[in-house]
Write an enzyme that holds these catalytic residues in place. Structure first.
Site, PDB file in Angstrom:
ATOM      1  N   LYS A  42       0.783  -1.448   0.058  1.00 53.26           N
ATOM      2  CA  LYS A  42      -0.192   0.219  -0.183  1.00 53.26           C
ATOM      3  C   LYS A  42       0.845   1.138   0.406  1.00 53.26           C
ATOM      4  CE  LYS A  42      -2.490  -2.702   3.511  1.00 53.26           C
ATOM      5  NZ  LYS A  42      -2.665  -3.042   4.635  1.00 53.26           N
ATOM      6  N   GLY A  43       2.553   1.094  -0.046  1.00 49.94           N
ATOM      7  CA  GLY A  43       3.522   2.144   0.522  1.00 49.94           C
ATOM      8  C   GLY A  43       3.070   3.349  -0.350  1.00 49.94           C
ATOM      9  N   ASP A  99       7.127   2.440  -3.235  1.00 47.37           N
ATOM     10  CA  ASP A  99       7.551   3.490  -1.832  1.00 47.37           C
ATOM     11  C   ASP A  99       8.726   3.651  -1.334  1.00 47.37           C
ATOM     12  OD1 ASP A  99       7.103   1.400  -0.469  1.00 47.37           O
ATOM     13  OD2 ASP A  99       6.759   2.120   1.000  1.00 47.37           O
ATOM     14  N   ASP A 102      14.618  -0.734  -0.094  1.00 48.88           N
ATOM     15  CA  ASP A 102      15.961  -1.184   1.382  1.00 48.88           C
ATOM     16  C   ASP A 102      16.637  -1.911   0.582  1.00 48.88           C
ATOM     17  OD1 ASP A 102      16.071  -1.043   3.625  1.00 48.88           O
ATOM     18  OD2 ASP A 102      15.168  -2.135   4.696  1.00 48.88           O
ATOM     19  N   PHE A 151      14.750   4.748   9.321  1.00 52.94           N
ATOM     20  CA  PHE A 151      13.067   3.525   9.917  1.00 52.94           C
ATOM     21  C   PHE A 151      12.295   5.255   9.444  1.00 52.94           C
ATOM     22  CE2 PHE A 151       9.074   2.109   9.472  1.00 52.94           C
ATOM     23  CZ  PHE A 151       9.514   0.529   8.485  1.00 52.94           C
ATOM     24  N   VAL A 152      11.925   5.343   7.891  1.00 53.94           N
ATOM     25  CA  VAL A 152      11.236   6.291   7.677  1.00 53.94           C
ATOM     26  C   VAL A 152       9.316   6.229   7.455  1.00 53.94           C
ATOM     27  CG1 VAL A 152      12.560   7.754   7.375  1.00 53.94           C
ATOM     28  CG2 VAL A 152      11.744   7.207   5.760  1.00 53.94           C
TER      29      VAL A 152
HETATM   30  P1  IMP Z   1      13.132  -4.304   1.132  1.00 52.54           P
HETATM   31  O1  IMP Z   1      12.411  -5.633   0.356  1.00 52.54           O
HETATM   32  O2  IMP Z   1      13.803  -4.630   1.247  1.00 52.54           O
HETATM   33  O3  IMP Z   1      13.511  -3.436  -0.002  1.00 52.54           O
HETATM   34  O4  IMP Z   1      12.008  -3.668   1.591  1.00 52.54           O
HETATM   35  C1  IMP Z   1      11.061  -2.975   0.492  1.00 52.54           C
HETATM   36  C2  IMP Z   1       9.504  -3.223   1.700  1.00 52.54           C
HETATM   37  O5  IMP Z   1       9.875  -2.367   3.020  1.00 52.54           O
HETATM   38  C3  IMP Z   1       8.914  -0.984   0.826  1.00 52.54           C
HETATM   39  O6  IMP Z   1       7.673  -1.461  -0.176  1.00 52.54           O
HETATM   40  C4  IMP Z   1       8.307  -0.572   2.430  1.00 52.54           C
HETATM   41  O7  IMP Z   1       7.345  -1.220   2.466  1.00 52.54           O
HETATM   42  C5  IMP Z   1       9.123  -1.662   3.446  1.00 52.54           C
HETATM   43  N1  IMP Z   1      10.580  -0.448   3.802  1.00 52.54           N
HETATM   44  C6  IMP Z   1      11.567  -0.627   3.950  1.00 52.54           C
HETATM   45  N2  IMP Z   1      11.977   0.423   4.322  1.00 52.54           N
HETATM   46  C7  IMP Z   1      10.866   1.222   4.920  1.00 52.54           C
HETATM   47  C8  IMP Z   1      10.673   2.718   6.287  1.00 52.54           C
HETATM   48  O8  IMP Z   1      12.159   2.549   6.627  1.00 52.54           O
HETATM   49  N3  IMP Z   1       9.793   2.579   6.439  1.00 52.54           N
HETATM   50  C9  IMP Z   1       8.668   2.368   6.203  1.00 52.54           C
HETATM   51  N4  IMP Z   1       8.648   0.506   5.015  1.00 52.54           N
HETATM   52  C10 IMP Z   1      10.020   0.585   5.014  1.00 52.54           C
HETATM   53 MG    MG Z   2       5.005  -0.757   4.376  1.00 48.22          MG
END
Ligand code: IMP
Ligand code: MG
Length: 180
Positions: A42-43, A99, A102, A151-152
């Protein structure tokens, strides 16, 4: 300011200016083409809603929902499709909107999955990037801001489904967030 917020990382104005900039670049790059903008629920919803209004080429939208995070703030690396696209992307120019990147594990999975469906092209637009956290070779084609390893929340991003409605991007106070 919201009482749980420690620090505003990006203001409404900074975000709005960046979204305008990204929209212009995307519009130029896709001039003469029609695109399918795919938001990752949803982000990405808030960012995508603003972004598409700065894109001038014809477009359609669709959404996918995946889970990689529970309530924890670290990616598990396990990605599950909760909601798939409503339509075929074969032969279409797909722009995936996220959004934040990470670890990159979510996007890596989505890219692998979507590319098997034979789109004419497949690109990524993310508002935020935490390059120091990357565990894959995913590089967004369009990126708004590179941010530090914090973490944002806000502007669509949540912690435990809260804070998506904040107008800026902010860091939570210690104690409002637990790692894992
Ligand atoms: P990844 O698979 O580790 O790249 O994570 C991506 C997903 O993790 C994003 O779509 C976000 O929903 C969530 N995410 C990663 N970092 C943050 C953060 O700092 N705040 C909120 N959600 C995050
Ligand atoms: Mg999320």
């Amino acid at each position: 300011m919201h009482p749980d917020i420690q620090e505003i990382l990006l203001t409404e104005e900074q975000i709005a200016q960046k979204v305008d900039e990204l929209g212009k670049r995307i519009s130029e790059d896709y001039r003469g083409y029609e695109i399918l903008v795919v938001g990752i629920l949803k982000g990405a919803v808030v960012f995508m809603a603003d972004l598409i209004r700065h894109i001038t080429v014809p477009l359609a939208i669709d959404f996918m929902a995946v889970s990689s995070y529970g309530k924890a703030s670290e990616s598990s690396g396990v990605v599950k499709i909760l909601k798939d696209l409503d339509q075929s992307i074969e032969g279409r120019h797909v722009l995936l909107v996220e959004d934040i990147v990470d670890s990159g594990l979510t996007l890596k999975y989505m890219l692998d999955n979507l590319s098997t469906r034979k789109p004419a092209s497949l690109k990524i637009c993310t508002l935020l990037d935490k390059p120091s956290r990357r565990k894959t070779d995913v590089v967004p084609d369009y990126n708004g801001f590179a941010i530090p390893d914090k973490f944002v929340v806000g502007y669509g991003l949540d912690y435990g489904e809260q804070y998506r409605n904040l107008r800026e991007i902010a860091v939570l106070k210690p104690g409002k967030y637990s790692n894992g």
